[in-house]
Design an enzyme around this catalytic site. Structure first.
Site, PDB file in Angstrom:
ATOM      1  CG  HIS A  43     -66.890 -37.933 -38.626  1.00  0.00           C
ATOM      2  ND1 HIS A  43     -67.100 -38.397 -37.432  1.00  0.00           N
ATOM      3  CD2 HIS A  43     -67.978 -38.501 -39.399  1.00  0.00           C
ATOM      4  CE1 HIS A  43     -68.066 -39.217 -37.595  1.00  0.00           C
ATOM      5  NE2 HIS A  43     -68.568 -39.450 -38.621  1.00  0.00           N
TER       6      HIS A  43
ATOM      7  CG  HIS B  90     -71.072 -37.672 -46.162  1.00  0.00           C
ATOM      8  ND1 HIS B  90     -70.008 -37.635 -46.777  1.00  0.00           N
ATOM      9  CD2 HIS B  90     -71.215 -38.383 -45.180  1.00  0.00           C
ATOM     10  CE1 HIS B  90     -69.155 -38.638 -45.864  1.00  0.00           C
ATOM     11  NE2 HIS B  90     -70.035 -39.139 -44.782  1.00  0.00           N
ATOM     12  CG  ASP B  91     -69.908 -37.043 -42.371  1.00  0.00           C
ATOM     13  OD1 ASP B  91     -70.927 -36.695 -41.860  1.00  0.00           O
ATOM     14  OD2 ASP B  91     -69.595 -37.981 -42.410  1.00  0.00           O
TER      15      ASP B  91
END
Length: 506
Positions: free
Chosen positions: A229, A269-270
């Protein structure tokens, strides 16, 4: 191509508001309702690095993940309350040692005049930085140069990056190579290219300085220490999202507003992902889990972090307040859709629409739902990439799982599923993920958009699953042979000990 990173600095030509700094230096608030001078109703949020405070909702506290404890203080002589309605004691620290890291502020002395016309004293401005930016700044202050894999990018590198961008809609796009060619700035470079390609910068009259600053902050706030991530994953999802936006079903229906939302949602989004999952935050009693009532904890945080950066940079400050708020809300709706724990809800709704043929993309809400499904597919599309790319992503996400499991073992916590490196392998994790998560989702997406790309993705996923099954069988054979070898060695050792004993008896 040279990329200059610049930390946000308060303007010198305006009076600086008073700051109330918490005793431990974890949070700083502004005592005024706007950044400078009198309260401005158009400016709904004031942010000081880690927190943005929404003056339209005093029960909301938008917190950016620091990977550390957060200290809650009184704000404007009122008790700070959070949306979860759970009270926090002053200076309450998380009970988990992994999260109890002290963060400091960067103190910068600015000669910016006085707070009033009759005062000429200098004031120290306390600027709270995220952990990533604090480390970078402290290295610079100590005179330690930042370690960059490619210190200088010559024309060869930048030229190759431009050539790759010409094929950005190719499903075989190698984001790892592109990240190297852009000196680790794949997310910034790719996002700006896509926004320009769609003409969104001109259409929405976006200030290029604000846009560049926003994307630099977004990329900085991804934790590149995370194996999976990180900003490269965000760039990969953004590229996949672009591929889906080019599909005929969406390309002929989406508005420019929809496309702008889709690209920004993919890029953020992350945002500020800590490298651990929601169950870890819940069982370690993390403040974010309490703040969001153990529901879509990370996704809510990604959304609020993105909103904080939008407001900090003023990227949409030129738009009417109502339009800006709608954009923030719909951005959150897209990011929240990536919560894997709600996969079945979205998939069931998507299947129902397809069965009943009731998905009408001329309807704004239906277009938004299609964008949600596209982002969900982009977020977990790694099994659908060619083997050379898919294998790298599989290794990275599994390593991140295993690192979380190591932390859980170290602190005597229950090890989360798939996070025990002694009980799981990359092969069985990937086969299970493809079987129960990826195949159902991309099967329905192929029904929605039955194109060459959809069939290519399903074909790659089938081949990748077969490859992992083959590796799993090889690993099983090797482990069985190792067990037999160990057993035979133990048996041989026991017999060698018995023979001398028998000879002595005879």
């Amino acid at each position: 191509m040279e990329v200059c990173y610049q930390l946000p600095v308060l303007p010198l030509d305006r009076p600086v508001p008073k700051h109330v700094l918490s005793r431990r230096g974890a949070i700083s608030f502004s005592s005024s309702s706007s950044l400078f001078g009198a309260p401005d109703p158009r400016q709904l949020s004031q942010r000081r690095g880690a927190i943005s405070y929404d003056s339209s909702d005093q029960t909301a506290l938008y917190i950016r993940m620091l990977g550390a404890c957060v200290v809650f203080k009184q704000l404007f002589s009122r008790d700070v309350r959070v949306r979860s309605q759970v009270g926090f004691e002053p200076e309450r620290r998380s009970s988990h040692p992994y999260l109890c890291i002290d963060f400091r502020t960067l103190h910068t002395r600015l000669s910016c005049g006085s707070l009033s016309s009759d005062s000429g004293t200098e004031k120290r401005v306390h600027r709270l930085l995220s952990f990533q930016r604090y480390l970078h700044s402290s290295r610079l202050l100590r005179g330690i140069p930042q370690q960059i894999p490619l210190p200088i990018l010559d024309e060869d590198y930048s030229g190759q990056a431009r050539c790759m961008l010409e094929k950005v809609g190719n499903w075989n796009f190698d984001i790892f190579l592109f990240d190297k060619l852009t000196n680790g700035n794949s997310l910034i470079t790719l996002t700006i290219h896509l926004l320009n390609q769609y003409g969104l910068v001109d259409l929405f009259q976006l200030d290029m300085v604000k846009l560049w600053r926003f994307l630099v902050l977004v990329q900085e706030d991804y934790h590149n220490d995370n194996p999976y991530h990180n900003s490269v994953h965000a760039a990969d999802v953004t590229q996949a999202m672009y591929c889906y936006l080019q599909e005929p079903m969406l390309a002929k229906s989406l508005t420019s507003y929809d496309i702008l939302l889709g690209i920004l949602a993919a890029a953020t989004h992350d945002l500020d992902h800590p490298g651990v999952n929601q169950p870890f935050l819940i069982k370690s009693d993390h403040y974010l889990a309490t703040l969001y009532r153990n529901t879509s904890v990370l996704e809510n945080h990604h959304w609020k972090s993105a909103v904080g950066l939008l407001r900090e940079t003023g990227l949409f400050s030129h738009l009417p307040a109502e339009d800006s708020m709608n954009m923030e809300r719909e951005l959150g709706s897209l990011i929240l859709a990536t919560d894997i724990s709600r996969q079945n809800d979205y998939l069931s709704r998507f299947r129902t629409h397809l069965d009943q043929e009731s998905l009408c993309l001329s309807n704004a809400s239906h277009r938004h739902f299609a964008l949600q499904m596209a982002l969900k597919c982009a977020d977990i599309c790694n099994p659908c990439r060619p083997w050379e790319l898919s294998k790298q992503w599989s290794e990275k996400v599994t390593e991140e799982f295993f690192q979380q499991g190591d932390i859980e073992k170290k602190h005597k916590l229950e090890v989360s599923p798939l996070c025990d490196r002694e009980k799981n392998t990359i092969s069985n994790i990937q086969i299970g993920f493809m079987t129960y998560v990826a195949e159902p989702l991309f099967g329905e997406w192929a029904r929605f958009s039955n194109t060459r790309l959809s069939q290519t993705m399903l074909g790659h996923m089938g081949l990748n699953k077969a490859s992992w099954s083959g590796l799993q069988q090889e690993q099983t054979i090797v482990s069985e042979e190792a067990e037999l070898s160990t057993a035979s060695e133990e048996a041989g050792g026991s017999r060698s000990k018995e023979i001398p004993q028998g000879s002595r008896e005879s």
